[in-house]
Write a protein that holds these residues in place. Structure first.
Motif, PDB file in Angstrom:
ATOM      1  N   ARG A 148       0.848  -1.199   0.000  1.00 49.05           N
ATOM      2  CA  ARG A 148       0.000   0.000   0.000  1.00 49.05           C
ATOM      3  C   ARG A 148       0.877   1.240   0.000  1.00 49.05           C
ATOM      4  NH1 ARG A 148      -3.255  -1.207   4.159  1.00 49.05           N
ATOM      5  NH2 ARG A 148      -4.780  -2.175   2.758  1.00 49.05           N
ATOM      6  N   CYS A 149       0.523   2.178  -0.866  1.00 53.54           N
ATOM      7  CA  CYS A 149       1.284   3.415  -0.972  1.00 53.54           C
ATOM      8  C   CYS A 149       1.104   4.268   0.282  1.00 53.54           C
ATOM      9  CB  CYS A 149       0.847   4.205  -2.200  1.00 53.54           C
ATOM     10  SG  CYS A 149       1.737   5.764  -2.420  1.00 53.54           S
ATOM     11  N   THR A 150       2.190   4.819   0.796  1.00 53.05           N
ATOM     12  CA  THR A 150       2.127   5.646   1.994  1.00 53.05           C
ATOM     13  C   THR A 150       1.609   7.053   1.713  1.00 53.05           C
ATOM     14  OG1 THR A 150       4.446   6.269   1.654  1.00 53.05           O
ATOM     15  CG2 THR A 150       4.006   4.394   3.114  1.00 53.05           C
ATOM     16  N   SER A 151       1.462   7.400   0.419  1.00 53.89           N
ATOM     17  CA  SER A 151       0.987   8.732   0.062  1.00 53.89           C
ATOM     18  C   SER A 151      -0.432   8.703  -0.485  1.00 53.89           C
ATOM     19  CB  SER A 151       1.917   9.373  -0.959  1.00 53.89           C
ATOM     20  OG  SER A 151       1.446  10.652  -1.353  1.00 53.89           O
ATOM     21  N   CYS A 152      -0.639   7.976  -1.602  1.00 53.78           N
ATOM     22  CA  CYS A 152      -1.965   7.982  -2.241  1.00 53.78           C
ATOM     23  C   CYS A 152      -2.829   6.801  -1.824  1.00 53.78           C
ATOM     24  CB  CYS A 152      -1.819   8.018  -3.756  1.00 53.78           C
ATOM     25  SG  CYS A 152      -1.175   6.490  -4.490  1.00 53.78           S
ATOM     26  N   ALA A 153      -2.286   5.888  -1.034  1.00 53.75           N
ATOM     27  CA  ALA A 153      -3.011   4.726  -0.497  1.00 53.75           C
ATOM     28  C   ALA A 153      -3.406   3.709  -1.564  1.00 53.75           C
ATOM     29  CB  ALA A 153      -4.245   5.162   0.288  1.00 53.75           C
ATOM     30  N   HIS A 154      -2.863   3.853  -2.776  1.00 51.58           N
ATOM     31  CA  HIS A 154      -3.163   2.865  -3.814  1.00 51.58           C
ATOM     32  C   HIS A 154      -2.593   1.510  -3.416  1.00 51.58           C
ATOM     33  CE1 HIS A 154      -4.159   1.322  -7.752  1.00 51.58           C
ATOM     34  NE2 HIS A 154      -2.922   0.872  -7.883  1.00 51.58           N
ATOM     35  N   GLU A 155      -3.357   0.457  -3.695  1.00 55.56           N
ATOM     36  CA  GLU A 155      -2.930  -0.887  -3.351  1.00 55.56           C
ATOM     37  C   GLU A 155      -2.347  -1.584  -4.577  1.00 55.56           C
ATOM     38  OE1 GLU A 155      -6.182  -2.941  -1.527  1.00 55.56           O
ATOM     39  OE2 GLU A 155      -5.827  -1.990   0.431  1.00 55.56           O
ATOM     40  N   HIS A 156      -1.193  -2.221  -4.397  1.00 54.35           N
ATOM     41  CA  HIS A 156      -0.508  -2.952  -5.455  1.00 54.35           C
ATOM     42  C   HIS A 156      -0.493  -4.437  -5.079  1.00 54.35           C
ATOM     43  CE1 HIS A 156       1.083   0.841  -7.174  1.00 54.35           C
ATOM     44  NE2 HIS A 156       1.102   1.220  -5.911  1.00 54.35           N
ATOM     45  N   TYR A 157      -0.844  -5.272  -6.039  1.00 56.99           N
ATOM     46  CA  TYR A 157      -0.950  -6.709  -5.787  1.00 56.99           C
ATOM     47  C   TYR A 157       0.210  -7.448  -6.452  1.00 56.99           C
ATOM     48  CZ  TYR A 157      -5.550  -5.801  -3.917  1.00 56.99           C
ATOM     49  OH  TYR A 157      -6.578  -5.329  -3.139  1.00 56.99           O
ATOM     50  N   PRO A 158       0.562  -8.611  -5.911  1.00 59.09           N
ATOM     51  CA  PRO A 158       1.699  -9.362  -6.468  1.00 59.09           C
ATOM     52  C   PRO A 158       1.532  -9.616  -7.957  1.00 59.09           C
ATOM     53  CG  PRO A 158       1.057 -10.299  -4.376  1.00 59.09           C
ATOM     54  CD  PRO A 158       0.006  -9.271  -4.717  1.00 59.09           C
ATOM     55  N   ARG A 159       2.625  -9.455  -8.675  1.00 58.58           N
ATOM     56  CA  ARG A 159       2.621  -9.621 -10.122  1.00 58.58           C
ATOM     57  C   ARG A 159       2.912 -11.070 -10.487  1.00 58.58           C
ATOM     58  NH1 ARG A 159       6.141  -6.095 -14.472  1.00 58.58           N
ATOM     59  NH2 ARG A 159       5.960  -7.519 -16.252  1.00 58.58           N
ATOM     60  N   THR A 160       2.135 -11.583 -11.434  1.00 61.00           N
ATOM     61  CA  THR A 160       2.390 -12.896 -12.002  1.00 61.00           C
ATOM     62  C   THR A 160       2.386 -12.762 -13.516  1.00 61.00           C
ATOM     63  OG1 THR A 160       1.366 -14.077 -10.149  1.00 61.00           O
ATOM     64  CG2 THR A 160       1.568 -15.269 -12.224  1.00 61.00           C
ATOM     65  N   ASP A 161       3.480 -13.152 -14.151  1.00 59.78           N
ATOM     66  CA  ASP A 161       3.624 -13.026 -15.595  1.00 59.78           C
ATOM     67  C   ASP A 161       3.359 -14.370 -16.259  1.00 59.78           C
ATOM     68  OD1 ASP A 161       4.482 -10.344 -15.321  1.00 59.78           O
ATOM     69  OD2 ASP A 161       6.506 -11.032 -14.877  1.00 59.78           O
ATOM     70  N   PRO A 162       2.275 -14.502 -17.049  1.00 63.29           N
ATOM     71  CA  PRO A 162       2.003 -15.785 -17.710  1.00 63.29           C
ATOM     72  C   PRO A 162       2.992 -16.049 -18.833  1.00 63.29           C
ATOM     73  CG  PRO A 162       0.423 -14.133 -18.438  1.00 63.29           C
ATOM     74  CD  PRO A 162       1.241 -13.496 -17.348  1.00 63.29           C
ATOM     75  N   ALA A 163       3.511 -17.260 -18.866  1.00 61.21           N
ATOM     76  CA  ALA A 163       4.429 -17.673 -19.925  1.00 61.21           C
ATOM     77  C   ALA A 163       4.003 -19.039 -20.436  1.00 61.21           C
ATOM     78  CB  ALA A 163       5.864 -17.728 -19.402  1.00 61.21           C
ATOM     79  N   VAL A 164       4.039 -19.213 -21.742  1.00 53.60           N
ATOM     80  CA  VAL A 164       3.707 -20.508 -22.334  1.00 53.60           C
ATOM     81  C   VAL A 164       4.988 -21.303 -22.547  1.00 53.60           C
ATOM     82  CG1 VAL A 164       1.557 -19.776 -23.417  1.00 53.60           C
ATOM     83  CG2 VAL A 164       3.722 -19.464 -24.647  1.00 53.60           C
ATOM     84  N   ILE A 165       4.893 -22.606 -22.359  1.00 55.75           N
ATOM     85  CA  ILE A 165       6.006 -23.507 -22.610  1.00 55.75           C
ATOM     86  C   ILE A 165       5.425 -24.714 -23.332  1.00 55.75           C
ATOM     87  CG2 ILE A 165       5.807 -24.493 -20.286  1.00 55.75           C
ATOM     88  CD1 ILE A 165       8.891 -24.893 -20.418  1.00 55.75           C
ATOM     89  N   MET A 166       6.027 -25.159 -24.430  1.00 52.17           N
ATOM     90  CA  MET A 166       5.304 -26.069 -25.306  1.00 52.17           C
ATOM     91  C   MET A 166       6.185 -27.160 -25.906  1.00 52.17           C
ATOM     92  SD  MET A 166       5.387 -22.678 -26.127  1.00 52.17           S
ATOM     93  CE  MET A 166       6.363 -21.562 -27.124  1.00 52.17           C
TER      94      MET A 166
END
Length: 307
Positions: A148-166
């Motif tokens: 959570r931002c200490t200034s604007c209080a915006h919430e950021h969630y953990p990033r997950t990057d989808p990748a294909v493997i084939m």
């Protein structure tokens, strides 16, 4: 798959319950995993490799605390991510530091799930210290699953990057495998790449194979197999089987020279012979690539002369 296992309920309903979290942390049965830049303490026992889990009153101080979940007996599990990127001095006994690549396949289900969860969170927190909206510092919230931002209080969630493997096969049921220049000589694996914005998973499979190896794949031939988290640092690997287009040179290989330095079609006999004489190294046992190759091969791969 090694990193897709779990033995703990993540119990997300408790992440906003500060009194419950405080009580759980102070409970004598609570277990804590210390992590630093993807490393944790493990110990080799007669039962196998295990995480070193500490009671909360012995947990290192000064690190960020993440709630990982609760097991079937009601025991709560937390991670403490240590600032500075180093674990405290060597623990008593035979404990040593190790990462997921080294021990992920050796740990039991509970420990594998705990370490994947903790490493993924620690990686994300370490690289998201500032708000992308206003640039001010962020702090952990929701038991480590939000910043959570200490200034604007915006919430950021953990990033997950989808990748294909084939695993791509041709009309002769040969497997398309490639290698990167930085890999050990003879190491081959399935092709992989990140999903782009506005793109389906099947489209990503076809695009990545065409870009890296010049082989055409019909997106309609692509079938999902399984997924595995890959927190190095934040990917989710989505495994597929697909078929190359045999018409009009669709299986001719032209590597891009960037993602891949080499690619080739392998028959099962060629792969077996190469592994047995040591000229071919397969994907590591921890990766979903290994599972895809074994699905095509029809069983466990033979022993390699270079293992």
């Amino acid at each position: 798959m090694a990193l897709s296992r779990a033995g703990v309920d993540r119990a997300a309903e408790h992440r906003q319950d500060e009194p419950w979290l405080a009580a759980a942390w102070s409970h004598p049965d609570t277990k804590v995993l210390a992590v630093a830049e993807g490393q944790a303490f493990v110990m080799d026992t007669e039962q196998g490799t295990e995480l070193v889990l500490l009671p909360s009153f012995e947990a290192p101080e000064g690190g960020e605390r993440y709630f990982l979940g609760v097991d079937g007996d009601g025991t709560a599990y937390f991670a403490v991510a240590l600032t500075g990127g180093t674990l405290p001095g060597r623990l008593d006994g035979d404990a040593r530091t190790a990462g997921l690549r080294e021990v992920g396949a050796l740990l039991a289900d509970r420990d594998a799930g705990l370490l994947v969860h903790a490493v993924a969170l620690e990686n994300w927190h370490r690289s998201h210290r500032f708000c992308s909206r206003c640039g001010h510092p962020t702090v952990p919230a929701l038991a480590g699953h939000v910043r959570r931002c200490t200034s604007c209080a915006h919430e950021h969630y953990p990033r997950t990057d989808p990748a294909v493997i084939m695993m791509i096969t041709d009309g002769q049921d040969r497997a398309l495998l490639g290698r990167q220049a930085l890999w050990p000589e003879g190491r081959y694996s399935t092709l992989a790449g990140f999903v782009e914005p506005g793109e389906s998973l099947e489209q990503a499979v076809a695009r990545e194979v065409a870009e890296e190896a010049g082989v055409r794949v019909d997106p309609d031939s692509v079938n999902y197999v399984a997924s595995q988290p890959w927190p190095f640092p934040s990917s989710l690997m989505l495994g597929f089987m697909g078929r190359a287009d045999d018409s009009d040179g669709g299986t001719e290989i032209t590597v891009d020279g960037e993602e891949l330095s080499e690619a080739r079609w392998f028959s099962r006999e060629e792969l077996r012979t190469g592994m047995e004489d040591g000229t071919v190294l397969p994907p590591s046992g921890i990766s979903i690539a290994r599972r895809l190759v074994e699905l095509w091969y029809g069983g466990p791969l033979p022993e390699s002369a270079r293992w």
